[in-house]
Write a protein that holds these residues in place. Structure first.
Motif, PDB file in Angstrom:
ATOM      1  N   GLN A 173       0.829  -1.205   0.000  1.00  0.00           N
ATOM      2  CA  GLN A 173       0.000   0.000   0.000  1.00  0.00           C
ATOM      3  C   GLN A 173       0.870   1.263   0.000  1.00  0.00           C
ATOM      4  OE1 GLN A 173      -2.305   0.944   3.624  1.00  0.00           O
ATOM      5  NE2 GLN A 173      -4.063   1.264   2.272  1.00  0.00           N
ATOM      6  N   TRP A 174       1.923   1.233   0.793  1.00  0.00           N
ATOM      7  CA  TRP A 174       2.784   2.421   0.846  1.00  0.00           C
ATOM      8  C   TRP A 174       3.534   2.630  -0.471  1.00  0.00           C
ATOM      9  CZ3 TRP A 174       4.862   0.967   6.389  1.00  0.00           C
ATOM     10  CH2 TRP A 174       3.836   1.219   7.322  1.00  0.00           C
ATOM     11  N   ILE A 175       3.926   1.535  -1.099  1.00  0.00           N
ATOM     12  CA  ILE A 175       4.598   1.679  -2.401  1.00  0.00           C
ATOM     13  C   ILE A 175       3.645   2.368  -3.380  1.00  0.00           C
ATOM     14  CG2 ILE A 175       5.515   0.416  -4.401  1.00  0.00           C
ATOM     15  CD1 ILE A 175       6.612  -1.674  -2.441  1.00  0.00           C
ATOM     16  N   VAL A 176       2.404   1.916  -3.385  1.00  0.00           N
ATOM     17  CA  VAL A 176       1.403   2.513  -4.277  1.00  0.00           C
ATOM     18  C   VAL A 176       1.280   4.012  -3.996  1.00  0.00           C
ATOM     19  CG1 VAL A 176      -1.081   2.613  -4.754  1.00  0.00           C
ATOM     20  CG2 VAL A 176       0.067   0.390  -4.620  1.00  0.00           C
ATOM     21  N   LEU A 177       1.152   4.369  -2.735  1.00  0.00           N
ATOM     22  CA  LEU A 177       0.988   5.789  -2.385  1.00  0.00           C
ATOM     23  C   LEU A 177       2.224   6.597  -2.767  1.00  0.00           C
ATOM     24  CD1 LEU A 177      -0.931   5.448   0.970  1.00  0.00           C
ATOM     25  CD2 LEU A 177      -1.645   6.853  -0.976  1.00  0.00           C
ATOM     26  N   ALA A 178       3.398   6.003  -2.609  1.00  0.00           N
ATOM     27  CA  ALA A 178       4.627   6.728  -2.962  1.00  0.00           C
ATOM     28  C   ALA A 178       4.669   6.987  -4.464  1.00  0.00           C
ATOM     29  CB  ALA A 178       5.846   5.916  -2.520  1.00  0.00           C
ATOM     30  N   VAL A 179       4.285   5.997  -5.259  1.00  0.00           N
ATOM     31  CA  VAL A 179       4.309   6.166  -6.715  1.00  0.00           C
ATOM     32  C   VAL A 179       3.323   7.268  -7.126  1.00  0.00           C
ATOM     33  CG1 VAL A 179       3.693   5.041  -8.897  1.00  0.00           C
ATOM     34  CG2 VAL A 179       5.039   3.799  -7.201  1.00  0.00           C
ATOM     35  N   VAL A 180       2.107   7.199  -6.591  1.00  0.00           N
ATOM     36  CA  VAL A 180       1.096   8.196  -6.957  1.00  0.00           C
ATOM     37  C   VAL A 180       1.530   9.592  -6.503  1.00  0.00           C
ATOM     38  CG1 VAL A 180      -1.302   8.919  -6.598  1.00  0.00           C
ATOM     39  CG2 VAL A 180      -0.766   6.505  -6.938  1.00  0.00           C
ATOM     40  N   GLY A 181       2.050   9.675  -5.294  1.00  0.00           N
ATOM     41  CA  GLY A 181       2.514  10.963  -4.772  1.00  0.00           C
ATOM     42  C   GLY A 181       3.585  11.570  -5.673  1.00  0.00           C
ATOM     43  N   ALA A 182       4.511  10.731  -6.115  1.00  0.00           N
ATOM     44  CA  ALA A 182       5.604  11.226  -6.957  1.00  0.00           C
ATOM     45  C   ALA A 182       5.048  11.775  -8.270  1.00  0.00           C
ATOM     46  CB  ALA A 182       6.599  10.107  -7.224  1.00  0.00           C
ATOM     47  N   ILE A 183       4.088  11.075  -8.861  1.00  0.00           N
ATOM     48  CA  ILE A 183       3.521  11.549 -10.136  1.00  0.00           C
ATOM     49  C   ILE A 183       2.800  12.884  -9.943  1.00  0.00           C
ATOM     50  CG2 ILE A 183       1.862  11.051 -11.977  1.00  0.00           C
ATOM     51  CD1 ILE A 183       2.403   8.075 -11.491  1.00  0.00           C
ATOM     52  N   ILE A 184       2.046  12.995  -8.852  1.00  0.00           N
ATOM     53  CA  ILE A 184       1.309  14.239  -8.593  1.00  0.00           C
ATOM     54  C   ILE A 184       2.261  15.420  -8.433  1.00  0.00           C
ATOM     55  CG2 ILE A 184      -0.096  15.447  -6.892  1.00  0.00           C
ATOM     56  CD1 ILE A 184      -1.969  13.627  -7.878  1.00  0.00           C
ATOM     57  N   ILE A 204      -3.400   3.626 -11.285  1.00  0.00           N
ATOM     58  CA  ILE A 204      -2.652   4.851 -10.971  1.00  0.00           C
ATOM     59  C   ILE A 204      -3.391   6.076 -11.516  1.00  0.00           C
ATOM     60  CG2 ILE A 204      -0.532   6.143 -11.495  1.00  0.00           C
ATOM     61  CD1 ILE A 204       0.960   3.439 -11.284  1.00  0.00           C
ATOM     62  N   GLY A 205      -3.907   5.977 -12.742  1.00  0.00           N
ATOM     63  CA  GLY A 205      -4.663   7.098 -13.320  1.00  0.00           C
ATOM     64  C   GLY A 205      -5.828   7.496 -12.424  1.00  0.00           C
ATOM     65  N   ALA A 206      -6.554   6.491 -11.923  1.00  0.00           N
ATOM     66  CA  ALA A 206      -7.698   6.785 -11.059  1.00  0.00           C
ATOM     67  C   ALA A 206      -7.243   7.384  -9.730  1.00  0.00           C
ATOM     68  CB  ALA A 206      -8.502   5.510 -10.825  1.00  0.00           C
ATOM     69  N   MET A 207      -6.170   6.834  -9.190  1.00  0.00           N
ATOM     70  CA  MET A 207      -5.702   7.339  -7.890  1.00  0.00           C
ATOM     71  C   MET A 207      -5.157   8.761  -7.992  1.00  0.00           C
ATOM     72  SD  MET A 207      -4.030   4.034  -6.007  1.00  0.00           S
ATOM     73  CE  MET A 207      -3.032   3.476  -7.367  1.00  0.00           C
ATOM     74  N   ILE A 208      -4.518   9.069  -9.122  1.00  0.00           N
ATOM     75  CA  ILE A 208      -4.028  10.434  -9.316  1.00  0.00           C
ATOM     76  C   ILE A 208      -5.202  11.401  -9.155  1.00  0.00           C
ATOM     77  CG2 ILE A 208      -3.207  12.083 -11.049  1.00  0.00           C
ATOM     78  CD1 ILE A 208      -1.498   9.839 -12.204  1.00  0.00           C
ATOM     79  N   SER A 209      -6.334  11.038  -9.767  1.00  0.00           N
ATOM     80  CA  SER A 209      -7.472  11.960  -9.717  1.00  0.00           C
ATOM     81  C   SER A 209      -8.040  12.056  -8.308  1.00  0.00           C
ATOM     82  CB  SER A 209      -8.546  11.538 -10.718  1.00  0.00           C
ATOM     83  OG  SER A 209      -9.160  10.339 -10.324  1.00  0.00           O
TER      84      SER A 209
END
Ligand code: PHE
Length: 459
Positions: free
Chosen positions: A157-168, A325-330
């Motif tokens: 879960q944290w890896i996912v959040l880190a990836v999304v955070g970095a893209i944002i 990731i696209g959905a989470m970015i939004s």
């Protein structure tokens, strides 16, 4: 990048750069785990085809008009979820819709990041040969060993959040458009390939009947509420997300047309996912009502029965990860846009704070299959509770308010002006129809479904 307009309201000045970018970015928010994971699992556990029909009706009569309204208000208000309402309806309480949307974004991210974590983990598992089995026992136990491990659940879960955070942190147009643009068509193509394999399996016909031959006795008030909740969740509406995206739309975008394309493409991807999964479910003797694990236990078996299955499986989970990731970015963007507009934190710090708080709220969902499996509220684990409250309550209530605001408060003249781009588009007939549905049909349907589905009123 923000401007404070003369009135002192917060308006953003970022725009999506190209027409196709708008469609793809919006689709990037809509298409995600909702299509590939949630749609099949809910269809499977709510009786198949009849559920699909109710879901499609809700999408057309409730989802589509609300999507149009959100894009319209977002472009008009040019703000985050809260500021948009302050801009289009100054000195009123309508901003509360935006505030509830921010809450919904947190709750959705809390469980969404966990499912995305499973997808990420499966990308890596797909490299080995262990997953490639047509035996339900084998694939189920691989999934169970992942979700029952608290450390792995949290770390993914944290890896996912880190990836999304970095893209944002890279910024709106670049971050969002760049990531989502090219991948959706490839995902659709891959689903078609998997679907072809799936429907040519022995006994596949039963799966197709399950998905397309309705048995209406399966339809109850709570099932209808679930289908409507899915329609909201799928189109990312009722919580300020599409409102925020609308704020990046240029003045000459054809909003209703774009929204219709989004709805059509989104439904197509879901149905393709259903065709990929259900024939295999029946062919190999899986349980269609397996719940949240359905995707993860059935899909490997389709690949196991395919030449080059291992390669396709890596590609499939990788593309699903990108869609997620696209959905989470939004989702994260709803909160970040608000913080950037309202505080002096700046984009980087706002993103960091958002992502870290989501990790905290989300950890309760991540541990729902292990350490906290026995901790329940209203009989639901945190994972299920976050999902239920956001999809089945917050989004529909938000959508109901948006439908009421856009028609009964905002009104036809402004609706028509905004959606015809000040008369540049000759679409009055379409607008009239959307307006009337939004004014008279959607709110009534949502209200009835909410009241009966939540058991407040019995019909
Ligand atoms: N629509 C996304 C999906 O189907 C989920 C989502 C819901 C995204 C609400 C944003 C807002 O995966």
């Amino acid at each position: 990048m923000k401007e404070v307009s003369k009135k002192g309201n917060h308006r953003n000045s970022e725009r999506f750069s190209t027409g196709i970018g708008v469609l793809m970015a919006t689709l990037g928010s809509a298409v995600g785990l909702g299509n590939i994971w949630k749609f099949p699992y809910l269809t499977g556990s709510n009786g198949g085809a009849a559920f699909l029909i109710v879901y499609i009706i809700c999408t057309i009569l409730v989802g589509f008009p609300i999507l149009v309204a959100e894009h319209m208000l977002g472009r008009k208000g040019r703000g985050d979820a809260v500021s948009t309402f302050e801009n289009v309806a100054p000195k009123s309480a309508w901003w509360v819709i935006g505030a509830s949307g921010i809450l919904a974004a947190f709750l959705i991210m809390a469980f969404y990041t966990e499912v995305a974590g499973w997808v990420f983990a499966y990308v890596f598992k797909s490299f080995g040969s262990g997953l490639l089995s047509t035996d339900p026992e084998v694939t189920s136990s691989i999934f169970a060993s992942l979700v029952s491990n608290p450390v792995q659940s949290l770390i993914w879960q944290w890896i996912v959040l880190a990836v999304v955070g970095a893209i944002i942190m890279l910024g709106v147009a670049k971050g969002i458009e760049g990531t989502t643009k090219r991948l959706l068509p490839i995902l659709a193509l891959l689903l078609i390939i998997i679907g072809i394999r799936s429907i040519t399996l022995p006994g596949a016909g039963q799966g197709l009947s399950f998905l397309f031959k309705p048995d209406f006795s399966k339809i109850t008030a709570p099932v209808i509420l679930t289908a409507m909740g899915l329609a909201f969740f799928k189109l990312s509406i009722g919580m300020g997300c599409m409102l925020t995206y609308g704020s990046y739309y240029s003045e000459d975008q054809n909003i209703p047309k774009n929204a219709a394309r989004v709805v059509a493409a989104d439904l197509t991807v879901s149905i393709l996912a259903g065709i990929a999964i259900f024939p295999a479910v029946f062919s190999f003797g899986f349980e269609p009502a397996a719940g949240t694990q359905l995707l993860f236990i059935t899909i490997p078996s389709v690949f196991a029965s395919m030449p080059l299955g291992g390669v396709f499986m890596v590609a499939f989970f990788l593309l699903t990860a990108f869609a997620a990731i696209g959905a989470m970015i939004s989702l994260v963007e709803v909160v970040v846009a608000f913080l950037v507009n309202r505080t002096k934190l700046g984009r980087k710090k706002s993103t960091l704070i958002t992502v870290v708080s989501m990790a905290v709220v989300g950890s309760l969902a991540a541990l729902s299959n292990s350490t906290m499996a026995n901790v329940t509220v209203f009989g639901k684990t945190f994972f299920d509770l976050y999902d239920y409250v956001s999809s089945n309550i917050l989004l529909p209530v938000g959508g109901l308010m948006i439908a009421i605001f856009a028609t009964w408060v905002w009104g036809w003249p402004r609706f028509k002006e905004a959606l015809s781009n000040n008369g540049a588009l000759a679409n009055e007939g379409v607008l009239k129809a959307v307006y009337n549905i939004l004014k008279f049909v959607s709110p009534v349907l949502v209200a009835i479904i909410l009241l009966t589905g939540l058991n407040i009123v019995h019909i």
